[in-house]
Design an enzyme around this catalytic site. Structure first.
Site, PDB file in Angstrom:
ATOM      1  N   HIS A 157      22.509 -25.055  25.571  1.00 52.75           N
ATOM      2  CA  HIS A 157      23.592 -25.994  25.847  1.00 52.75           C
ATOM      3  C   HIS A 157      24.976 -25.490  25.478  1.00 52.75           C
ATOM      4  O   HIS A 157      25.974 -26.065  25.904  1.00 52.75           O
ATOM      5  CB  HIS A 157      23.325 -27.318  25.135  1.00 52.75           C
ATOM      6  CG  HIS A 157      22.315 -28.168  25.832  1.00 52.75           C
ATOM      7  ND1 HIS A 157      22.261 -29.543  25.681  1.00 52.75           N
ATOM      8  CD2 HIS A 157      21.318 -27.846  26.697  1.00 52.75           C
ATOM      9  CE1 HIS A 157      21.272 -30.026  26.425  1.00 52.75           C
ATOM     10  NE2 HIS A 157      20.683 -29.015  27.034  1.00 52.75           N
ATOM     11  N   ASP A 180      17.263 -29.149  34.513  1.00 50.75           N
ATOM     12  CA  ASP A 180      17.579 -30.354  33.733  1.00 50.75           C
ATOM     13  C   ASP A 180      18.680 -31.173  34.405  1.00 50.75           C
ATOM     14  O   ASP A 180      19.650 -31.603  33.766  1.00 50.75           O
ATOM     15  CB  ASP A 180      17.987 -29.991  32.295  1.00 50.75           C
ATOM     16  CG  ASP A 180      16.787 -29.721  31.404  1.00 50.75           C
ATOM     17  OD1 ASP A 180      15.653 -29.906  31.869  1.00 50.75           O
ATOM     18  OD2 ASP A 180      16.987 -29.304  30.244  1.00 50.75           O
ATOM     19  N   ASN A 200      12.973 -28.205  31.751  1.00 52.21           N
ATOM     20  CA  ASN A 200      11.893 -28.723  30.914  1.00 52.21           C
ATOM     21  C   ASN A 200      11.952 -30.241  30.790  1.00 52.21           C
ATOM     22  O   ASN A 200      10.957 -30.874  30.439  1.00 52.21           O
ATOM     23  CB  ASN A 200      11.945 -28.080  29.521  1.00 52.21           C
ATOM     24  CG  ASN A 200      13.258 -28.363  28.811  1.00 52.21           C
ATOM     25  OD1 ASN A 200      14.329 -28.056  29.332  1.00 52.21           O
ATOM     26  ND2 ASN A 200      13.202 -28.926  27.615  1.00 52.21           N
ATOM     27  N   HIS A 201      13.095 -30.852  31.098  1.00 55.42           N
ATOM     28  CA  HIS A 201      13.205 -32.310  31.042  1.00 55.42           C
ATOM     29  C   HIS A 201      12.712 -32.957  32.328  1.00 55.42           C
ATOM     30  O   HIS A 201      12.169 -34.060  32.291  1.00 55.42           O
ATOM     31  CB  HIS A 201      14.653 -32.734  30.773  1.00 55.42           C
ATOM     32  CG  HIS A 201      15.043 -32.642  29.334  1.00 55.42           C
ATOM     33  ND1 HIS A 201      15.174 -33.735  28.518  1.00 55.42           N
ATOM     34  CD2 HIS A 201      15.313 -31.565  28.550  1.00 55.42           C
ATOM     35  CE1 HIS A 201      15.526 -33.350  27.295  1.00 55.42           C
ATOM     36  NE2 HIS A 201      15.623 -32.035  27.293  1.00 55.42           N
TER      37      HIS A 201
END
Length: 681
Positions: free
Chosen positions: A250, A63, A131-132
């Protein structure tokens, strides 16, 4: 020069220094006039820390970008920062010991960027995709593949096949310290969970002295349990690992902890470098780690990021206060005072860094059970415009949840783990894919999809909406139609072989029956075949309407397969298919096999029999019989995202690793090559 690692003094020339960071989310909120520069400022601080600490390399856990297709502005600023801080005349003392053709097989330039003779790379940056910024579309490219092609980043850990994963480590050496760096880019948790359960994930180890390497594994998946299969348990990972760098979650939990599974490795979770949601885990102090390795010993020094926007969150339960439910004005003033206190707290706790944003993020979660009224968050926030960064969503009202013994657990209902980004759909326990599946399979609709899979379609819609992959749905339709057409052609071929075989048996027994009986038996076989095919046809005339290529022109249409052959004779024909044509004309220009008269002349019968015999002989000599497989053979778990539309070819390279299993009889790899002693001096 000597330094201390784990309490022991060691030669610094043998200490490998790595700056650890994950989830930078560059480009987040780039259209927000207040927060548009936050991600760029924090990423620049990370690169400045790498220079300050004189690290040997930078390691990112996925990410890097927030959007799957970053804007030109984001790409431009990121490239500028990487060129400014990662390129230079500093000597890179890392020796590259593995086969770059294997480690970077997906890249155009199959070598580490710091070994490129056209570049002066001072601080090599290695990263997996998250995943981003995962690979999508034609060619399965990620945004970080662009940076890799530009020579400012090394993209590793890209799996070409989700069903069987062989991880080959990047082998690096500094002095006497040897590092085996494993990586696995993000993929759907349920899919990877299944692959682990099937024992199809293998970490390959160096053949020579495998225990002398310090093993790091970089993974970007759910660590917290979001459901039975929506996470990757630590128990799935190999025992020989020393340190796991976990991305995607996060919350900053950078201090290494022993694995919860009881295995010998440690886990560190650096967390994100920018708050992308107003959740509890994001409010923790953002940090990066300075990893120092000497032999098999290591330590992580925690470094606080001083340019990150401050974020404070508090919980208020109105029923626990002295406020009554009908005292709306007092509730309003009470919450206003809470916001004022947090603004004052933010002003007193500034880091002092000149680039730290002035306006803080503030969130108060208000539990209003007990008859209290909701305050409009937008109106409430108007009084704090210019004093906070998120004036429109300062307040979050919620009611206390109750869980019965038969209901799902809190983890399954909330679907939000440690520091995970929280969306509205996650907060309510609903996913977009689940809504699509529910709509497509609802009894109120016409019926389930017969050609397109509901789960595959929902996956394509998800990529179309969230990742701006405009070709996701057309590619899915094209893929599934080709798959269906191929199966129909195969079925048709198998049916022909079956008919030819039955007619051959009849002809072999011609001595036991007269000519008329033989003709009747042949007609019976053809008639039954036509009726069976009619019963198997579905989807009306769908296959006629999707003629994708000229080579598919011979796909059997429903008009051909529905023929029932009501006539009693043979009629003229030119092939076995023609005799099964049915009403009117057959599929190859011959007249219907069941139409005509039993009293047709013997010459026509001879022609028909010769044609059948010729067709049978060609089948017997040139075709292999196959079993009929129903379309249900295709498992919906094999969801073809836009990743699946690419070619899944894997280049077979005789590289120098050995599986960790003791029995290596089936392992095709030879002993390790002698390392190249090239190093940038």
């Amino acid at each position: 020069m000597a330094t201390e690692v784990d309490g022991e003094s060691v030669d610094e020339s043998n200490v490998l220094k790595i700056l650890l960071a994950t989830d930078c989310h560059i480009g987040y909120a780039e259209k927000d006039p207040i927060r548009q520069n936050d991600s760029f400022v924090s990423f620049e601080e990370i690169l400045q820390l790498a220079q300050k600490e004189k690290v040997d390399m930078i390691l990112l856990g996925g990410d890097l970008f927030h959007e799957n297709k970053p804007s030109r502005h984001t790409i431009h600023r990121t490239l500028s920062l990487l060129r400014k801080y990662c390129l230079g005349d500093k000597d890179c003392l890392l020796e590259f010991m593995s086969d770059a053709e294997v480690n970077f097989a997906h890249c155009d330039f199959k070598h580490a960027n710091y070994l490129d003779p056209n570049l002066n790379v001072a601080y090599p940056l290695f990263s997996v995709h998250g995943n981003h910024d995962d690979p999508t579309g034609e060619g399965s490219l990620s945004a970080i593949d662009i940076l890799s092609a530009a020579g400012v980043l090394n993209h590793f850990g890209k799996a070409e096949n989700c069903d069987k994963i062989d991880m080959t480590p990047v082998l690096l050496k500094k002095g006497d310290t040897k590092l085996a760096l494993y990586g696995l880019g993000s993929m759907r948790d349920e899919r990877l969970y299944k692959t682990f359960c099937l024992k199809n994930v293998h970490m390959l180890r160096p053949r020579e002295e495998p225990d002398s390497w310090f093993n790091i594994f970089v993974i970007h998946q759910n660590r917290a349990k979001h459901g039975p299969k929506n996470h990757i348990p630590e128990s799935f990972l190999d025992e020989f690992l020393d340190l796991v760098v976990w991305g995607h979650e996060h919350e900053c939990l950078i201090t290494p902890v022993a694995s919860e599974s009881g295995k010998n490795f440690f886990v560190t979770q650096p967390g994100s470098s920018i708050a992308t949601s107003l959740s509890e885990g994001e409010s923790e102090q953002k940090k990066v780690g300075l990893l120092e390795i000497s032999g098999k010993q290591f330590r992580i020094k925690e470094i606080e990021l001083k340019t990150v926007r401050q974020f404070y969150i508090e919980h208020v339960v109105l029923s626990d206060t002295s406020l009554n439910s009908h005292e709306d004005e007092k509730v309003y003033n009470y919450l206003t005072e809470k916001i004022e206190q947090l603004i004052t707290r933010a002003g007193n706790n500034r880091s002092g860094h000149e680039k730290q944003p002035e306006l803080p993020l503030i969130r108060i979660k208000v539990e209003y059970s007990g008859g209290y009224e909701i305050i409009n968050p937008h109106r409430f926030g108007q009084q704090f415009v210019g004093r906070v960064a998120n004036s429109k969503d300062l307040l979050l009202f919620y009611k206390k949840k109750t869980y019965s013994a038969t209901s799902r657990t809190k983890d399954e209902t909330d679907g939000v783990g440690r520091g995970q980004e929280m969306t509205y759909s996650q907060a309510s326990g609903i996913k977009m894919e689940d809504l699509i599946n529910e709509y497509l399979t609802s009894d109120s609709n016409i019926g389930n999809l017969s050609i397109l899979s509901e789960r595959k379609l929902s996956k394509a819609l998800n990529e179309f909406v969230l990742k701006d992959e405009k070709d996701a749905i057309p590619e899915l339709v094209k893929y599934q139609l080709r798959k269906t057409q191929t199966e129909l052609k195969r079925r048709n071929l198998v049916e022909e072989e079956k008919i030819d075989a039955e007619i051959s048996v009849i002809k072999e027994n011609e001595e036991n029956m007269d000519e008329e009986q033989e003709n009747e038996e042949i007609e019976k076989v053809l008639r039954e075949s036509s009726m069976n095919k009619t019963n198997r046809v579905s989807n009306k005339d769908a296959f006629d309407e999707f003629d994708l290529d000229e080579e598919d022109d011979d796909i059997p249409s429903t008009k051909t397969t529905r023929g029932r052959g009501r006539g009693r004779g043979r009629g003229k024909t030119t092939s076995t298919r023609g005799t099964r044509g049915g009403r009117g004309r057959g599929s190859r220009g011959g007249r219907g096999g069941a139409k005509g008269s039993r009293k047709a002349d013997k010459e026509e019968l001879d022609i028909t029999q010769k044609t059948i015999q010729s067709s049978f002989m060609s089948t017997a000599t040139g075709r292999s019989k196959k079993n009929v497989v129903d379309l249900s053979m295709y498992d919906d778990d094999d969801i073809p995202s836009t990743k699946s539309f690419r070619s899944q070819r894997s280049k077979k390279v005789d590289y120098t690793y050995l599986d960790d299993d003791e029995d290596d009889q089936e392992n095709p790899f030879d002993q390790i090559n002698q390392p190249s002693k090239r190093a940038r001096r």
